[in-house]
Design a protein around this motif. Sequence first.
Motif, PDB file in Angstrom:
ATOM      1  N   ASP A   1     -88.712  30.663 -21.000  1.00  8.18           N
ATOM      2  CA  ASP A   1     -89.794  30.354 -21.930  1.00  8.18           C
ATOM      3  C   ASP A   1     -90.922  29.608 -21.228  1.00  8.18           C
ATOM      4  O   ASP A   1     -92.109  29.878 -21.466  1.00  8.18           O
ATOM      5  CB  ASP A   1     -89.273  29.517 -23.106  1.00  8.18           C
ATOM      6  CG  ASP A   1     -88.375  30.307 -24.043  1.00  8.18           C
ATOM      7  OD1 ASP A   1     -88.365  31.556 -23.972  1.00  8.18           O
ATOM      8  OD2 ASP A   1     -87.664  29.661 -24.855  1.00  8.18           O
ATOM      9  N   TYR A   2     -90.577  28.672 -20.364  1.00 10.50           N
ATOM     10  CA  TYR A   2     -91.581  27.899 -19.630  1.00 10.50           C
ATOM     11  C   TYR A   2     -92.435  28.819 -18.757  1.00 10.50           C
ATOM     12  O   TYR A   2     -93.665  28.723 -18.758  1.00 10.50           O
ATOM     13  CB  TYR A   2     -90.884  26.829 -18.773  1.00 10.50           C
ATOM     14  CG  TYR A   2     -91.835  26.012 -17.938  1.00 10.50           C
ATOM     15  CD1 TYR A   2     -92.459  24.886 -18.468  1.00 10.50           C
ATOM     16  CD2 TYR A   2     -92.108  26.360 -16.620  1.00 10.50           C
ATOM     17  CE1 TYR A   2     -93.334  24.128 -17.713  1.00 10.50           C
ATOM     18  CE2 TYR A   2     -92.987  25.609 -15.852  1.00 10.50           C
ATOM     19  CZ  TYR A   2     -93.595  24.490 -16.399  1.00 10.50           C
ATOM     20  OH  TYR A   2     -94.470  23.752 -15.646  1.00 10.50           O
ATOM     21  N   TYR A   3     -91.802  29.711 -18.009  1.00 12.81           N
ATOM     22  CA  TYR A   3     -92.554  30.614 -17.132  1.00 12.81           C
ATOM     23  C   TYR A   3     -93.478  31.536 -17.910  1.00 12.81           C
ATOM     24  O   TYR A   3     -94.585  31.834 -17.474  1.00 12.81           O
ATOM     25  CB  TYR A   3     -91.610  31.450 -16.265  1.00 12.81           C
ATOM     26  CG  TYR A   3     -90.879  30.662 -15.204  1.00 12.81           C
ATOM     27  CD1 TYR A   3     -91.366  29.464 -14.693  1.00 12.81           C
ATOM     28  CD2 TYR A   3     -89.680  31.125 -14.696  1.00 12.81           C
ATOM     29  CE1 TYR A   3     -90.687  28.755 -13.724  1.00 12.81           C
ATOM     30  CE2 TYR A   3     -88.991  30.423 -13.716  1.00 12.81           C
ATOM     31  CZ  TYR A   3     -89.500  29.240 -13.230  1.00 12.81           C
ATOM     32  OH  TYR A   3     -88.822  28.555 -12.263  1.00 12.81           O
TER      33      TYR A   3
ATOM     34  N   VAL B   1     -94.620  37.711 -17.545  1.00 10.18           N
ATOM     35  CA  VAL B   1     -94.281  38.632 -18.624  1.00 10.18           C
ATOM     36  C   VAL B   1     -92.788  38.937 -18.537  1.00 10.18           C
ATOM     37  O   VAL B   1     -92.305  39.378 -17.483  1.00 10.18           O
ATOM     38  CB  VAL B   1     -95.094  39.937 -18.508  1.00 10.18           C
ATOM     39  CG1 VAL B   1     -94.670  40.935 -19.568  1.00 10.18           C
ATOM     40  CG2 VAL B   1     -96.589  39.639 -18.587  1.00 10.18           C
ATOM     41  N   LEU B   2     -92.060  38.690 -19.618  1.00 11.05           N
ATOM     42  CA  LEU B   2     -90.625  38.974 -19.648  1.00 11.05           C
ATOM     43  C   LEU B   2     -90.429  40.483 -19.752  1.00 11.05           C
ATOM     44  O   LEU B   2     -90.857  41.105 -20.717  1.00 11.05           O
ATOM     45  CB  LEU B   2     -89.970  38.260 -20.822  1.00 11.05           C
ATOM     46  CG  LEU B   2     -88.465  38.448 -20.969  1.00 11.05           C
ATOM     47  CD1 LEU B   2     -87.718  37.896 -19.755  1.00 11.05           C
ATOM     48  CD2 LEU B   2     -87.976  37.765 -22.244  1.00 11.05           C
TER      49      LEU B   2
ATOM     50  N   LEU C   1     -88.882  38.757 -14.783  1.00  7.42           N
ATOM     51  CA  LEU C   1     -90.225  38.390 -15.205  1.00  7.42           C
ATOM     52  C   LEU C   1     -91.212  38.944 -14.195  1.00  7.42           C
ATOM     53  O   LEU C   1     -90.961  38.881 -12.982  1.00  7.42           O
ATOM     54  CB  LEU C   1     -90.360  36.872 -15.297  1.00  7.42           C
ATOM     55  CG  LEU C   1     -89.512  36.228 -16.384  1.00  7.42           C
ATOM     56  CD1 LEU C   1     -88.205  35.731 -15.810  1.00  7.42           C
ATOM     57  CD2 LEU C   1     -90.268  35.099 -17.025  1.00  7.42           C
ATOM     58  N   LEU C   2     -92.314  39.479 -14.675  1.00  5.26           N
ATOM     59  CA  LEU C   2     -93.329  40.079 -13.813  1.00  5.26           C
ATOM     60  C   LEU C   2     -94.589  39.232 -13.828  1.00  5.26           C
ATOM     61  O   LEU C   2     -94.972  38.677 -14.854  1.00  5.26           O
ATOM     62  CB  LEU C   2     -93.646  41.495 -14.287  1.00  5.26           C
ATOM     63  CG  LEU C   2     -92.466  42.458 -14.330  1.00  5.26           C
ATOM     64  CD1 LEU C   2     -92.892  43.784 -14.949  1.00  5.26           C
ATOM     65  CD2 LEU C   2     -91.889  42.664 -12.945  1.00  5.26           C
ATOM     66  N   TRP C   3     -95.256  39.164 -12.669  1.00  7.04           N
ATOM     67  CA  TRP C   3     -96.528  38.465 -12.584  1.00  7.04           C
ATOM     68  C   TRP C   3     -97.610  39.449 -13.020  1.00  7.04           C
ATOM     69  O   TRP C   3     -97.744  40.520 -12.446  1.00  7.04           O
ATOM     70  CB  TRP C   3     -96.772  37.955 -11.162  1.00  7.04           C
ATOM     71  CG  TRP C   3     -98.024  37.169 -11.033  1.00  7.04           C
ATOM     72  CD1 TRP C   3     -99.085  37.449 -10.225  1.00  7.04           C
ATOM     73  CD2 TRP C   3     -98.359  35.959 -11.719  1.00  7.04           C
ATOM     74  NE1 TRP C   3    -100.056  36.492 -10.365  1.00  7.04           N
ATOM     75  CE2 TRP C   3     -99.641  35.567 -11.286  1.00  7.04           C
ATOM     76  CE3 TRP C   3     -97.716  35.182 -12.664  1.00  7.04           C
ATOM     77  CZ2 TRP C   3    -100.283  34.425 -11.767  1.00  7.04           C
ATOM     78  CZ3 TRP C   3     -98.352  34.050 -13.148  1.00  7.04           C
ATOM     79  CH2 TRP C   3     -99.615  33.676 -12.691  1.00  7.04           C
TER      80      TRP C   3
ATOM     81  N   ASP D   1     -91.617  22.876 -11.752  1.00  4.95           N
ATOM     82  CA  ASP D   1     -91.132  23.343 -13.052  1.00  4.95           C
ATOM     83  C   ASP D   1     -90.065  22.386 -13.589  1.00  4.95           C
ATOM     84  O   ASP D   1     -89.650  21.455 -12.894  1.00  4.95           O
ATOM     85  CB  ASP D   1     -90.667  24.805 -12.979  1.00  4.95           C
ATOM     86  CG  ASP D   1     -89.357  25.030 -12.243  1.00  4.95           C
ATOM     87  OD1 ASP D   1     -88.502  24.117 -12.170  1.00  4.95           O
ATOM     88  OD2 ASP D   1     -89.165  26.154 -11.728  1.00  4.95           O
ATOM     89  N   PRO D   2     -89.608  22.582 -14.833  1.00  6.68           N
ATOM     90  CA  PRO D   2     -88.649  21.641 -15.431  1.00  6.68           C
ATOM     91  C   PRO D   2     -87.328  21.506 -14.687  1.00  6.68           C
ATOM     92  O   PRO D   2     -86.619  20.520 -14.877  1.00  6.68           O
ATOM     93  CB  PRO D   2     -88.411  22.222 -16.835  1.00  6.68           C
ATOM     94  CG  PRO D   2     -89.653  22.981 -17.140  1.00  6.68           C
ATOM     95  CD  PRO D   2     -90.087  23.558 -15.816  1.00  6.68           C
TER      96      PRO D   2
END
Length: 132
Positions: free
Chosen positions: A22-24, A31-32, A47-49, A115-116
């Motif tokens: 969710d954070y990313y 994009v998931l 996940l794609l950039w 990141d977290p």
Amino acid sequence: MNTTNPTVWSTLQAVDAPRLIDYYVETFGFVLAARHDDGDTVAHAELLWPEGSGGLMLGTHKPGGEWSRQPGTAGTYVVTTDPDALYERVTARGADVTRPLADTDYGSREFGVRDPEGNLWSFGTYPGASAP
């Protein structure tokens, strides 16, 4: 978004994979593309950039597994064409900025974020050296 599938994938494991996914997506703009849950864990996610052909695979950390890595120890550089807008996005969402947005002596405009889970991310305009 680039429609070509990535040929190089960064891989991460996370203590709280659903939260990190969710954070990313929400903070960085990934994009998931795929997510496969196994009970309370994420067995595999992709996940794609949106600005290129890069991808990230991640799942829930499984200590002792054959492909096990300690969460929070990765570092990744991501090329973006608009680091100013992305910086606004991540700071508006409360990201832990480790290096403020600035121009570098090698011609890039970039910033760094943690990141977290502790992974380090650098976003900038430097595309890397041209292929020989």
